[in-house]
Design an enzyme around this catalytic site. Structure first.
Site, PDB file in Angstrom:
ATOM      1  CB  SER A  85      -0.776  -0.144   1.062  1.00 52.99           C
ATOM      2  OG  SER A  85      -1.564   1.561   1.453  1.00 52.99           O
TER       3      SER A  85
ATOM      4  CB  SER B 186      -2.657   4.139   2.025  1.00 51.03           C
ATOM      5  OG  SER B 186      -3.418   3.579   1.392  1.00 51.03           O
TER       6      SER B 186
ATOM      7  CB  THR C   6      -7.687  -1.448   0.368  1.00 50.59           C
ATOM      8  OG1 THR C   6      -6.955  -1.724  -0.290  1.00 50.59           O
ATOM      9  CG2 THR C   6      -6.996  -2.143   2.390  1.00 50.59           C
TER      10      THR C   6
ATOM     11  CE  LYS D  86     -11.486  -0.648  -1.521  1.00 56.87           C
ATOM     12  NZ  LYS D  86     -11.652   0.225  -2.777  1.00 56.87           N
TER      13      LYS D  86
ATOM     14  N   GLY E  27     -16.020  -6.973  -8.704  1.00 54.50           N
ATOM     15  CA  GLY E  27     -16.035  -6.717  -6.305  1.00 54.50           C
ATOM     16  C   GLY E  27     -16.683  -5.036  -6.273  1.00 54.50           C
TER      17      GLY E  27
ATOM     18  NE  ARG F  89     -11.352 -14.931 -15.357  1.00 51.13           N
ATOM     19  CZ  ARG F  89     -10.495 -14.043 -14.995  1.00 51.13           C
ATOM     20  NH1 ARG F  89     -10.338 -13.169 -13.397  1.00 51.13           N
ATOM     21  NH2 ARG F  89      -9.416 -13.538 -15.735  1.00 51.13           N
TER      22      ARG F  89
ATOM     23  N   GLY G 107      -3.476   3.368 -11.838  1.00 49.90           N
ATOM     24  CA  GLY G 107      -4.260   3.836 -10.765  1.00 49.90           C
ATOM     25  C   GLY G 107      -4.322   5.081  -9.130  1.00 49.90           C
TER      26      GLY G 107
END
Length: 280
Positions: free
Chosen positions: A15, A17, A61, A65, A127, A150, A235
């Protein structure tokens, strides 16, 4: 007493973060401490309940969630609509945690800042982050969103979140309907390794890709996009923008109240992620 904050998830070692939050707090002159804690969904409720009053809040994360949404005492409108919480802030009365979703705002801002066109968006994945991707595209005025994954049942459930202004449909990842060349943006919420085996037709690589993955960068999917001459956005842009909203929440409790100098905060956060964007 120094206020404590952390990002929770499993795995968590990758991460960014901690780096971006610490950069923000330093810029704002906030004497807060921010760490990374490995935590599974089955232990989240007990972990946050056991934290003392010095704990101000958490970034949440994967794969936490949905569980964070369940344990939050109150939810902001975006968290309520999405069923997803990525931010927990201690309630002002000290009794539990309020839940927020900053992924939607963060992704929408990042897409807009990159000059991307969400009019006809394909979302890869089904997700928690895919839910936020759909809501972000809707917020930006997408006229059509196709959800591909999927899990056909999960794709159909996500496609059912359409509003009157957006045509929604569900597809398999190899569905021929995705290859018509009409899409204007592809948002991938797939785990990084999944991009290696994904069947990517040439028509899609001509469409800009926003890949929420950032470790490693370029992701396997972004590498394939670039090898085909396409454009892939990392991202980290979403990570920074959603984190700015998190810092607003941790500071004031309001995701819409700007920080004192968000331009300087954004620049500091970008500096903290520069090596990741370059593949370092």
């Amino acid at each position: 007493m120094v206020d404590q904050l952390a990002v929770l998830g499993w795995p968590i070692g990758h991460s960014l973060s901690p780096a971006i939050h610490r950069a923000a707090y330093s810029t704002l002159g906030l004497p807060w401490r921010y760490s990374a804690v490995r935590c599974g969904a089955d232990s989240l409720a007990a972990f946050v309940a056991s934290r003392g009053p010095e704990w101000r809040g958490f970034s949440v994360t994967m794969p936490l969630k949905e569980e964070a949404h369940r344990i939050a005492r109150d939810l902001d409108p975006v968290a309520r609509a999405s069923g997803v919480v990525n931010t927990l802030r201690r309630r002002d009365d000290g009794r539990g945690w309020d839940g927020f979703n900053t992924d939607v705002a963060g992704l929408a801002t990042a897409i807009g800042a990159a000059g991307l066109d969400p009019a006809d968006t394909i979302v890869l994945g089904t997700g928690a982050t895919a839910v936020s991707a759909v809501l972000a595209a809707q917020r930006l005025g997408a006229g059509r969103i196709r959800v591909a994954g999927r899990n056909s049942a999960a794709a159909a459930a996500l496609a059912a979140r359409g509003d009157e202004a957006t045509a929604m449909s569900a597809h398999g990842l190899a569905d021929e309907a995705l290859r018509d060349g009409s899409s204007t943006l592809i948002i991938s919420t797939l785990p990084g390794p999944a991009g290696r085996a994904l069947d990517v037709p040439a028509a899609l690589t001509a469409v800009p890709l926003f890949d929420v993955a950032y470790d490693p960068w370029p992701s396997p999917l972004a590498e394939r996009w670039r090898a085909a001459g396409g454009v892939a956005h990392p991202g980290t842009a979403m990570l920074i923008e959603q984190a700015i909203v998190q810092v607003r929440i941790f500071s004031s409790g309001d995701p819409d109240t700007p920080l004192a100098d968000e331009g300087a905060v954004r620049a500091a956060m970008r500096g903290a992620t520069a090596s990741a964007d370059m593949g370092g």
